[in-house]
Motif scaffolding. Structure first.
Motif: not given
Length: 327
Positions: A30, A34, A128
């Motif tokens: 993640h 991201y 997101r």
């Protein structure tokens, strides 16, 4: 998490990719994804990564641009994905949601004012990791034969535990400093930049400051984590001095007449996190480049020119080594 102030205490050094030849790094997926996602959104027109039915898959551009670095340097990545959100992290999740909503409002104002540069910058802050992004990222990694591990909770905790306990894994990989509190012996940072990686050494950090692992965690809690607010006036150096003077977190809290809710549970999230050893790890990589190209450009409508250079870099690494570096 994101204890950036711990940089003041961490023992860090630059390491060349040549020194990592043949090694394995458990990457906080993640965290890694991201950074590539927001960079892609910031510098790419949204039409490029938006399908006809409105799905946004900027992650596919980011993955194809980011993975080649590992292949080229014979550094095998194992991408570790988050499981469920830790209950105590719910306030942090809510804070980030509010920040995204504020960024969306500011982005719309920038668009209305005819400021595309500001709008693009703000749009990167609205990102997101959606279900589509999760699904498509895993699928393209599977086609590239890059190992994936599903963590039961925090991915960075799982990555740190793998680096600590699995002989097949040499490093954790994260841009954050949380793996230090989580006990990863060695962490590679700057894997998403054009620079050489930065090596963060857990044992050297403890030795430099003459502290234990639990005391390092206590310092982090005093400064503040995603699970708690810090104590006012405590930065890393102040917390280090206080913990060494009073022995541990509870000694400092008593001396300062302070209280941290759920402090025992927060401490355990670093010292004894929810991780698993139930995973299969095959670090022999044999990418299906044709399948990955078709998936990204045909199925998800990413223009070929946006990803072809990344695929060419992977193919070049494969041809150059005859797959020996991946097996």
């Amino acid at each position: 998490m994101g204890l950036a102030d711990l940089r003041q205490l961490a023992v860090l050094s630059e390491v060349s990719y040549d020194e990592l030849d043949g090694d394995v790094v458990a990457v906080d997926a993640h965290n890694w994804l991201y950074r590539y996602l927001t960079t892609t959104v910031k510098f790419t027109n949204e039409d490029v990564y938006t399908t006809e039915d409105g799905a946004e898959v900027a992650n596919l551009i980011g993955v194809v641009q980011g993975v080649p670095k590992f292949f080229e340097h014979d550094l095998t990545p194992v991408f570790v994905f988050d499981g469920g959100v830790t209950e105590l992290k719910s306030d942090e999740v809510e804070r980030r949601r509010e920040q995204r909503e504020e960024a969306v409002a500011q982005m719309e104002e920038a668009k209305a004012a005819g400021d595309p540069i500001a709008a693009a910058r703000l749009e990167s802050r609205t990102q997101r990791l959606t279900d589509v992004i999760h699904e498509t990222t895993r699928q393209v990694l599977e086609l590239l034969d890059v190992p994936v591990v599903e963590a039961p909770a925090e991915g960075e905790a799982q990555a740190a535990a793998m680096a600590r306990n699995d002989p097949a894994v040499d490093y954790a990989g994260s841009e954050d400093y949380d793996t230090l509190l989580l006990g990863a012996p060695l962490t590679l940072r700057k894997l998403t930049t054009s620079d050489n990686p930065e090596l963060m050494d857990f044992e050297a950090t403890l030795q430099k400051h003459d502290i234990t692992w639990s005391q390092l965690v206590d310092i982090g809690i005093l400064c503040g984590t995603d699970f708690n607010d810090g104590i006012h006036g405590f930065g890393p150096k102040t917390a280090l001095t206080a913990v060494k003077e009073h022995g541990d977190l509870w000694g400092v809290l008593e001396a300062e007449d302070e209280y941290i809710e759920y402090v025992d549970r927060i401490r355990d999230l670093f010292l004894d996190p929810n991780v698993t050893e139930e995973y299969d790890l095959d670090t022999g990589i044999d990418p299906d480049l044709d399948g990955a190209r078709d998936y990204v450009t045909d199925q998800w409508e990413i223009p070929t020119n946006e990803v072809e250079r990344g695929f060419e870099r992977i193919e070049s690494a494969v041809v150059q080594t005859g797959l020996d570096q991946f097996t």
